[in-house]
Write an enzyme that holds these catalytic residues in place. Structure first.
Site, PDB file in Angstrom:
ATOM      1  N   TYR A  17       1.687   6.868   7.453  1.00 19.28           N
ATOM      2  CA  TYR A  17       2.292   7.526   6.149  1.00 19.28           C
ATOM      3  C   TYR A  17       1.631   7.700   5.276  1.00 19.28           C
ATOM      4  CZ  TYR A  17       4.748   2.518   7.420  1.00 19.28           C
ATOM      5  OH  TYR A  17       4.787   2.526   7.999  1.00 19.28           O
ATOM      6  N   HIS A  22       6.231   7.768  -0.096  1.00 20.57           N
ATOM      7  CA  HIS A  22       5.857   5.951  -1.143  1.00 20.57           C
ATOM      8  C   HIS A  22       4.875   6.612  -1.480  1.00 20.57           C
ATOM      9  CE1 HIS A  22       8.191   2.790  -2.265  1.00 20.57           C
ATOM     10  NE2 HIS A  22       7.718   2.697  -0.747  1.00 20.57           N
ATOM     11  N   PHE A  68      -0.009  -3.392   2.260  1.00 26.21           N
ATOM     12  CA  PHE A  68       1.332  -3.141   1.957  1.00 26.21           C
ATOM     13  C   PHE A  68       2.358  -2.743   1.059  1.00 26.21           C
ATOM     14  CE2 PHE A  68       1.310  -2.845   6.820  1.00 26.21           C
ATOM     15  CZ  PHE A  68       1.021  -1.327   7.139  1.00 26.21           C
ATOM     16  N   ASN A 116       9.158  -2.446  -5.159  1.00 30.05           N
ATOM     17  CA  ASN A 116       8.618  -3.137  -4.489  1.00 30.05           C
ATOM     18  C   ASN A 116       7.431  -3.544  -4.840  1.00 30.05           C
ATOM     19  OD1 ASN A 116      10.828  -4.222  -3.252  1.00 30.05           O
ATOM     20  ND2 ASN A 116      10.651  -3.307  -0.836  1.00 30.05           N
TER      21      ASN A 116
END
Length: 195
Positions: A17, A22, A68, A116
């Protein structure tokens, strides 16, 4: 004067990631750490990578949660509670779909806008939304059903260069924030757009 004591860069953990859109917030914190000549190190007590930095003479904690994204609040609340840092003393850097690559903006308070990471931070801080944000534009795929794949994807080189330029400008504006105030920092950053 600015009283920011904690700067957070939102991200998903893991090498797969690291270069995804993100993780734009983490890129900003990594750049602050590089400039301050400190290393972000894992700290299980705060569920993230942390460092203590002196930025423009100010003692600041840097944090990249290693939870996360949707559990970011666990990390932020753990560190903020331990050091008695109020929401108004926190700056959270995150990717922003509603702004194009090459643009970044400071903001105080507001909702989570569907992000989120912000959603969980607000929840874990007792629904207190009064923390500062650094919104780093990543652009929008144009279809809300494609958002998940888009934010977890890597930007093409031209977009990445624009995001990097906006992050560099955000770092320079952060120095103004610490030396002067948020109004002057906003004025500088908000007039910038990478071409």
């Amino acid at each position: 004067m600015c009283d920011i004591k904690l700067i957070v860069g939102l991200a998903n953990p893991g090498a797969e990631y690291a270069q995804t859109r993100h993780n734009a917030g983490a890129w900003y914190v990594e750049e602050l750490a590089r400039i301050a000549n400190v290393s972000l190190a894992p700290d299980p007590k705060y569920f993230g990578l942390t460092a203590r930095a002196i930025l423009c003479g100010k003692d600041v904690r840097l944090l990249i949660p290693s939870t996360f994204m949707n559990l970011s609040g666990k990390s932020v609340a753990a560190l903020a509670n331990f050091f008695r840092i109020e929401p108004e003393q926190i700056l959270v850097a995150h990717d922003e779909l509603d702004m194009e690559p090459g643009v970044a903006r400071f903001k105080l308070g507001g909702g989570h806008g569907g992000h989120n990471g912000l959603k969980d931070i607000i929840a874990k801080m007792g629904n207190n939304k009064n923390f500062y944000r650094l919104r780093i534009g990543i652009g929008h795929p144009g279809d809300k059903n494609k958002v998940s794949g888009y934010v977890l994807g890597k930007a093409p080189a031209t977009e990445q260069e624009k995001m990097n330029a906006a992050i560099d400008e955000a770092v320079r504006s952060t120095e103004i924030l610490f030396k002067q105030d948020m109004t002057k920092a906003m004025h500088r950053l908000h007039s910038f757009k990478a071409e």
